[in-house]
Design a protein around this motif. Sequence first.
Motif, mmCIF file in Angstrom:
data_model
loop_
_atom_site.group_PDB
_atom_site.id
_atom_site.type_symbol
_atom_site.label_atom_id
_atom_site.label_comp_id
_atom_site.label_asym_id
_atom_site.label_seq_id
_atom_site.Cartn_x
_atom_site.Cartn_y
_atom_site.Cartn_z
ATOM 1 N N LEU A 91 -34.054 -7.760 32.919
ATOM 2 C CA LEU A 91 -33.279 -6.538 33.177
ATOM 3 C C LEU A 91 -31.853 -6.678 32.654
ATOM 4 O O LEU A 91 -31.258 -5.704 32.183
ATOM 5 N N GLY A 92 -31.311 -7.895 32.721
ATOM 6 C CA GLY A 92 -29.977 -8.131 32.182
ATOM 7 C C GLY A 92 -29.939 -7.987 30.671
ATOM 8 O O GLY A 92 -28.975 -7.455 30.106
ATOM 9 N N ARG A 93 -30.991 -8.447 30.008
ATOM 10 C CA ARG A 93 -31.063 -8.334 28.549
ATOM 11 C C ARG A 93 -31.320 -6.898 28.105
ATOM 12 O O ARG A 93 -30.796 -6.436 27.087
ATOM 13 N N MET A 94 -32.138 -6.176 28.853
ATOM 14 C CA MET A 94 -32.494 -4.820 28.451
ATOM 15 C C MET A 94 -31.336 -3.848 28.662
ATOM 16 O O MET A 94 -31.084 -2.978 27.845
ATOM 17 N N LEU A 145 -40.785 -7.198 11.649
ATOM 18 C CA LEU A 145 -40.136 -8.229 12.462
ATOM 19 C C LEU A 145 -39.050 -8.950 11.669
ATOM 20 O O LEU A 145 -37.945 -9.189 12.168
ATOM 21 N N LYS A 146 -39.359 -9.287 10.411
ATOM 22 C CA LYS A 146 -38.388 -10.006 9.588
ATOM 23 C C LYS A 146 -37.183 -9.134 9.264
ATOM 24 O O LYS A 146 -36.036 -9.583 9.353
ATOM 25 N N ASN A 147 -37.426 -7.890 8.895
ATOM 26 C CA ASN A 147 -36.322 -7.006 8.506
ATOM 27 C C ASN A 147 -35.377 -6.716 9.663
ATOM 28 O O ASN A 147 -34.175 -6.508 9.461
ATOM 29 N N ASN A 148 -35.920 -6.701 10.889
ATOM 30 C CA ASN A 148 -35.103 -6.399 12.067
ATOM 31 C C ASN A 148 -34.755 -7.639 12.892
ATOM 32 O O ASN A 148 -34.177 -7.526 13.973
ATOM 33 N N TYR A 198 -39.643 -4.378 23.888
ATOM 34 C CA TYR A 198 -38.479 -3.516 24.072
ATOM 35 C C TYR A 198 -37.554 -3.587 22.857
ATOM 36 O O TYR A 198 -37.077 -2.559 22.365
ATOM 37 N N ASP A 199 -37.310 -4.820 22.362
ATOM 38 C CA ASP A 199 -36.457 -4.978 21.182
ATOM 39 C C ASP A 199 -37.046 -4.250 19.975
ATOM 40 O O ASP A 199 -36.324 -3.616 19.199
ATOM 41 N N ARG A 256 -36.814 1.051 17.189
ATOM 42 C CA ARG A 256 -37.619 2.242 16.929
ATOM 43 C C ARG A 256 -38.871 1.962 16.097
ATOM 44 O O ARG A 256 -39.188 2.698 15.155
ATOM 45 N N ALA A 257 -39.554 0.899 16.434
ATOM 46 C CA ALA A 257 -40.825 0.620 15.777
ATOM 47 C C ALA A 257 -41.825 1.724 16.069
ATOM 48 O O ALA A 257 -41.905 2.221 17.189
#
Length: 274
Positions: A228-231, A159-162, A186-187, A193-194
Amino acid sequence: MRAVISKPLVLTIAISTVKGDFDGVLEYIVRVSNRLPRRVGFVIVSQLEDVDRCYNETDSVKVVFSTQKGLSRSRNLAFDNCRATWVWFQDGDICLIESRIEALINFLESSQFDIVLCQVGSLENKAENFKDYSRYSVSPTLLSFRISSIEIIARSAFLKNNKIKFDENLGLGTQLPSCEENLFFYDAVVRNRARYGRYATNVCLHTTMPENRSIDYKRRYKARGYLLGRMRSIISPLVLAWWTIRNTGDGVSRVSRFSLMLQGYLRCIRRLQN
């Protein structure tokens, strides 16, 4: 006398609550923490307090008072105070199955995943689950629409690195009171790519009774449009259509659903453009 070497903290369970519920949550967590392995710690974030402050209730339990509100904000604040390898985002009304925590810790220690989805059981019916987990074998994008934050255990370094956090425009305590966990997953998994997997054993229980869960359906649809707007996924139009036409029994008409989601979507686009 030989010094006792304590094992490093593997898991922080990050609890979000509010001032009115804090005393009960603290009492429960302190009692449970005294019976759990020393490799487990807790951070309790209590919102709407009179002052902003942090203190250690015990060696295993840290308390963070915040004068502000917002579930996503409180989860981010809890993560900022996490010092374990893994963080598990939880609500104040969960019930941990203490006898199964040690096995979870052992699983996490040997895991190569960045995100572990921990199965949750029903508080009212021990033979049932919080969700239908047989449907969790779908694609990461589709799975992101099903996730609940109380299922998410994340590797802190990932989480911190990304720079992955909960979107503080979403979640209880905001005008868009849901979908923060969907965007978070999703993020992490789709955008960054977790590596993710499931821990298919109930380690905690949560209410499954609708009357025990306060849901503002209209604002929830706005939140879905914002999500949906963010994704901006290629399947977003299909998801919007499905959320519009399906039978839900939530008392919101199909026309209203579409209109509310469109409002949320446009709100997101305007925010991203500013």
